[in-house]
Motif scaffolding. Structure first.
Motif, mmCIF file in Angstrom:
data_model
loop_
_atom_site.group_PDB
_atom_site.id
_atom_site.type_symbol
_atom_site.label_atom_id
_atom_site.label_comp_id
_atom_site.label_asym_id
_atom_site.label_seq_id
_atom_site.Cartn_x
_atom_site.Cartn_y
_atom_site.Cartn_z
ATOM 1 N N VAL A 73 0.819 -1.219 0.000
ATOM 2 C CA VAL A 73 0.000 0.000 0.000
ATOM 3 C C VAL A 73 0.854 1.271 0.000
ATOM 4 N N VAL A 74 0.346 2.267 -0.712
ATOM 5 C CA VAL A 74 0.882 3.626 -0.671
ATOM 6 C C VAL A 74 -0.242 4.504 -0.151
ATOM 7 N N ARG A 75 0.062 5.316 0.858
ATOM 8 C CA ARG A 75 -0.942 6.211 1.436
ATOM 9 C C ARG A 75 -0.529 7.657 1.221
ATOM 10 N N VAL A 76 -1.523 8.526 1.042
ATOM 11 C CA VAL A 76 -1.295 9.968 0.985
ATOM 12 C C VAL A 76 -1.987 10.553 2.206
ATOM 13 N N TRP A 77 -1.217 11.286 3.014
ATOM 14 C CA TRP A 77 -1.661 11.786 4.314
ATOM 15 C C TRP A 77 -1.870 13.287 4.339
ATOM 16 N N ASP A 78 -2.889 13.703 5.092
ATOM 17 C CA ASP A 78 -2.988 15.067 5.601
ATOM 18 C C ASP A 78 -2.356 14.978 6.984
ATOM 19 N N VAL A 79 -1.116 15.399 7.107
ATOM 20 C CA VAL A 79 -0.366 15.218 8.347
ATOM 21 C C VAL A 79 -0.972 16.015 9.489
ATOM 22 N N THR A 80 -1.425 17.225 9.221
ATOM 23 C CA THR A 80 -2.003 18.067 10.269
ATOM 24 C C THR A 80 -3.221 17.403 10.904
ATOM 25 N N GLU A 81 -4.057 16.798 10.079
ATOM 26 C CA GLU A 81 -5.277 16.132 10.572
ATOM 27 C C GLU A 81 -5.038 14.676 10.963
ATOM 28 N N ARG A 82 -3.833 14.149 10.671
ATOM 29 C CA ARG A 82 -3.483 12.746 10.942
ATOM 30 C C ARG A 82 -4.478 11.785 10.286
ATOM 31 N N ARG A 83 -4.819 12.052 9.022
ATOM 32 C CA ARG A 83 -5.760 11.170 8.337
ATOM 33 C C ARG A 83 -5.292 10.874 6.918
ATOM 34 N N VAL A 84 -5.682 9.697 6.443
ATOM 35 C CA VAL A 84 -5.340 9.265 5.096
ATOM 36 C C VAL A 84 -6.300 9.932 4.117
ATOM 37 N N LEU A 85 -5.746 10.590 3.105
ATOM 38 C CA LEU A 85 -6.564 11.207 2.067
ATOM 39 C C LEU A 85 -6.947 10.186 1.006
ATOM 40 N N THR A 86 -6.007 9.316 0.666
ATOM 41 C CA THR A 86 -6.262 8.252 -0.307
ATOM 42 C C THR A 86 -5.202 7.178 -0.123
ATOM 43 N N ALA A 87 -5.507 5.977 -0.585
ATOM 44 C CA ALA A 87 -4.563 4.866 -0.513
ATOM 45 C C ALA A 87 -4.646 4.062 -1.804
ATOM 46 N N PHE A 88 -3.499 3.515 -2.215
ATOM 47 C CA PHE A 88 -3.401 2.716 -3.432
ATOM 48 C C PHE A 88 -2.786 1.373 -3.091
ATOM 49 N N THR A 89 -3.344 0.300 -3.622
ATOM 50 C CA THR A 89 -2.790 -1.033 -3.448
ATOM 51 C C THR A 89 -1.699 -1.264 -4.480
ATOM 52 N N VAL A 90 -0.576 -1.824 -4.035
ATOM 53 C CA VAL A 90 0.531 -2.158 -4.937
ATOM 54 C C VAL A 90 0.986 -3.584 -4.630
ATOM 55 N N ASP A 91 1.657 -4.212 -5.597
ATOM 56 C CA ASP A 91 2.230 -5.545 -5.393
ATOM 57 C C ASP A 91 3.602 -5.395 -4.758
ATOM 58 N N GLY A 92 3.810 -6.021 -3.625
ATOM 59 C CA GLY A 92 5.108 -5.943 -2.960
ATOM 60 C C GLY A 92 5.337 -4.594 -2.308
ATOM 61 N N TYR A 93 6.611 -4.291 -2.063
ATOM 62 C CA TYR A 93 6.971 -3.042 -1.396
ATOM 63 C C TYR A 93 7.052 -1.873 -2.366
ATOM 64 N N ALA A 94 6.555 -0.725 -1.919
ATOM 65 C CA ALA A 94 6.789 0.541 -2.614
ATOM 66 C C ALA A 94 8.124 1.057 -2.096
ATOM 67 N N THR A 95 9.140 1.032 -2.947
ATOM 68 C CA THR A 95 10.491 1.352 -2.500
ATOM 69 C C THR A 95 10.891 2.811 -2.700
ATOM 70 N N SER A 96 10.095 3.552 -3.471
ATOM 71 C CA SER A 96 10.400 4.957 -3.686
ATOM 72 C C SER A 96 9.142 5.706 -4.106
ATOM 73 N N CYS A 97 8.987 6.934 -3.598
ATOM 74 C CA CYS A 97 7.857 7.802 -3.952
ATOM 75 C C CYS A 97 8.402 9.181 -4.321
ATOM 76 N N ALA A 98 7.793 9.810 -5.333
ATOM 77 C CA ALA A 98 8.192 11.170 -5.714
ATOM 78 C C ALA A 98 6.988 11.894 -6.298
ATOM 79 N N TRP A 99 6.746 13.120 -5.835
ATOM 80 C CA TRP A 99 5.641 13.945 -6.323
ATOM 81 C C TRP A 99 6.069 14.754 -7.534
ATOM 82 N N SER A 100 5.129 15.014 -8.426
ATOM 83 C CA SER A 100 5.372 15.976 -9.495
ATOM 84 C C SER A 100 5.399 17.372 -8.876
ATOM 85 N N ARG A 101 5.965 18.297 -9.580
ATOM 86 C CA ARG A 101 6.090 19.668 -9.059
ATOM 87 C C ARG A 101 4.733 20.289 -8.736
ATOM 88 N N ASP A 102 3.705 20.006 -9.569
ATOM 89 C CA ASP A 102 2.381 20.584 -9.343
ATOM 90 C C ASP A 102 1.535 19.791 -8.353
#
Length: 124
Positions: free
Chosen positions: A76-105
């Motif tokens: 799983v990959v989760r996107v968090w609103d850290v201030t609210e301590r809540r998950v905004l969305t989550a994505f299922t993936v096979d195995g480990y997600a070893t790296s994440c990177a956001w686009s500039r926008d």
């Protein structure tokens, strides 16, 4: 470079090794540990926040320009609103997600693992 003048401090009290960390554009430091914990430190006031819901070793994380935190672990990959301590969305993936990177926008999140690379379209 001159001599090492850094100071060692223990900030986030992980119980196992830290596998990933990232500074946000707003100055907060997030650290993900093999203990499954994500802790966020705010140096302006010294406060720490722990994000719940992680069930396995975290291998990756990245802050978006808007201040959302993506975390990757086994299955799983989760996107968090850290201030609210809540998950905004989550994505299922096979195995480990070893790296994440956001686009500039902040509208896309790239996630890498043993399967290759996924590009997830998001709108923050």
């Amino acid at each position: 470079m001159g001599p090492n003048t850094g100071t060692t401090i223990e900030l986030l009290n992980h119980t196992d090794r830290v596998a990933s960390m990232a500074w946000s554009a707003y100055g907060r430091l997030a650290a993900a540990g093999a203990d499954g914990a994500v802790r966020v430190w705010d140096p302006t006031n010294g406060a720490t926040t722990e994000l719940p819901s992680h069930t396995s070793r975290l291998r990756s994380m990245a802050w978006s320009a808007a201040g959302h935190l993506a975390t990757g672990e086994a299955g799983v990959v989760r996107v968090w609103d850290v201030t609210e301590r809540r998950v905004l969305t989550a994505f299922t993936v096979d195995g480990y997600a070893t790296s994440c990177a956001w686009s500039r926008d902040g509208e896309a999140l790239a996630v890498a693992g043993s399967w290759g690379l996924l590009l997830l379209q998001l709108i923050e």
